[in-house]
Design an enzyme around this catalytic site. Sequence first.
Site, PDB file in Angstrom:
ATOM      1  N   HIS A  83       0.821  -1.205   0.000  1.00  0.00           N
ATOM      2  CA  HIS A  83       0.000   0.000   0.000  1.00  0.00           C
ATOM      3  C   HIS A  83       0.860   1.262   0.000  1.00  0.00           C
ATOM      4  O   HIS A  83       0.505   2.257  -0.647  1.00  0.00           O
ATOM      5  CB  HIS A  83      -0.943   0.039   1.197  1.00  0.00           C
ATOM      6  CG  HIS A  83      -1.849   1.227   1.148  1.00  0.00           C
ATOM      7  ND1 HIS A  83      -2.964   1.277   0.347  1.00  0.00           N
ATOM      8  CD2 HIS A  83      -1.754   2.450   1.735  1.00  0.00           C
ATOM      9  CE1 HIS A  83      -3.537   2.462   0.459  1.00  0.00           C
ATOM     10  NE2 HIS A  83      -2.825   3.193   1.299  1.00  0.00           N
ATOM     11  N   ASP A 139       0.589   4.272  -2.678  1.00  0.00           N
ATOM     12  CA  ASP A 139       0.556   5.707  -2.367  1.00  0.00           C
ATOM     13  C   ASP A 139       1.670   6.455  -3.090  1.00  0.00           C
ATOM     14  O   ASP A 139       1.466   7.569  -3.596  1.00  0.00           O
ATOM     15  CB  ASP A 139       0.709   5.923  -0.859  1.00  0.00           C
ATOM     16  CG  ASP A 139      -0.596   5.727  -0.099  1.00  0.00           C
ATOM     17  OD1 ASP A 139      -1.660   5.637  -0.734  1.00  0.00           O
ATOM     18  OD2 ASP A 139      -0.544   5.671   1.144  1.00  0.00           O
ATOM     19  N   HIS A 175       3.502  11.026   2.105  1.00  0.00           N
ATOM     20  CA  HIS A 175       2.997  11.910   1.064  1.00  0.00           C
ATOM     21  C   HIS A 175       3.813  13.196   0.927  1.00  0.00           C
ATOM     22  O   HIS A 175       4.065  13.665  -0.182  1.00  0.00           O
ATOM     23  CB  HIS A 175       1.535  12.249   1.330  1.00  0.00           C
ATOM     24  CG  HIS A 175       0.624  11.057   1.275  1.00  0.00           C
ATOM     25  ND1 HIS A 175       0.497  10.276   0.151  1.00  0.00           N
ATOM     26  CD2 HIS A 175      -0.197  10.513   2.208  1.00  0.00           C
ATOM     27  CE1 HIS A 175      -0.372   9.305   0.393  1.00  0.00           C
ATOM     28  NE2 HIS A 175      -0.806   9.425   1.635  1.00  0.00           N
TER      29      HIS A 175
END
Length: 291
Positions: free
Chosen positions: A240, A244, A267
């Site tokens: 995951h 992202d 992020h």
Amino acid sequence: MAQLRKQQTLAQVAEFSGFGYWSGKDVRVELRPAPVDSGLQFVRSDIAPHVRIAADARNRLEAPRRTTLATGTAQVEMVEHILAALYGLQIDNCEVWVDQAEMPGGDGSSLAIVEAIEAAGIAQQEAPAKRLVISEVVRVGDDESWVEARPHKHGGLSVRYRLDYGPECPIGRETIDLKVTPKSFRNELASARTFLLEEEADWLRSRGLGTRVTNQDLLVFGKTGLIDNTLRFENECVRHKALDLVGDLALAGCELVGHVIAHRSGHRLNAELVRTILQEGRVEGGLRRTG
């Protein structure tokens, strides 16, 4: 350098819906075909007149645990799973029409988005895809968490992500190394779900966030392991994080050619890498290169 592939868009409108993890609000999404060179754009249909927000690293706002984009006062939140699906399936041009700020969380992965795109079909367009070719090492972050882009000779994008929660955490340490193609994204990354620790989930719920989300909607890890759920992959958490990462790399606005290596990155650092690459890039013969 290999011949450029053609740009692509959707053959018809793809639709899906759900609710936002953070806001709890119902939201409907339409992925619409878009013309050559228009890129990926979010359109807030609930605002009059409609506001367009380009999937561009320069439009990113800092927000915890998600990627948020803004133009003026209009925002779209938690866009990374949609962007990952579009980038992973090589969709260059698409309008993402939404009627709320926050994208639907679904099961915390990109699987429903990929399935909607595949059902709608993909159409080739008569223009070469834009590429950014990494020709020198670019790195952001510090010793604890970092992400870097390196050149490689094989074309396309490959990613390596190292996740490290330490030996005392049930998530532990995980690594994935993958060349990103439509097939590998669909089979290896698209279904990997969002995860968090039980204490993080409790803290969010105590502040009125994520109240519609259950332990079956995503992966919640307690002290002894996963709570009320089953892993799809033994290393689903790092898959995951790679998903992202692909979604954040889509903020470059073009296809990346290079090897991206991340260690405990999130992020913010992912977007910082993209901005750094774009600042150092230059366009040559239809290709954008760094260095």
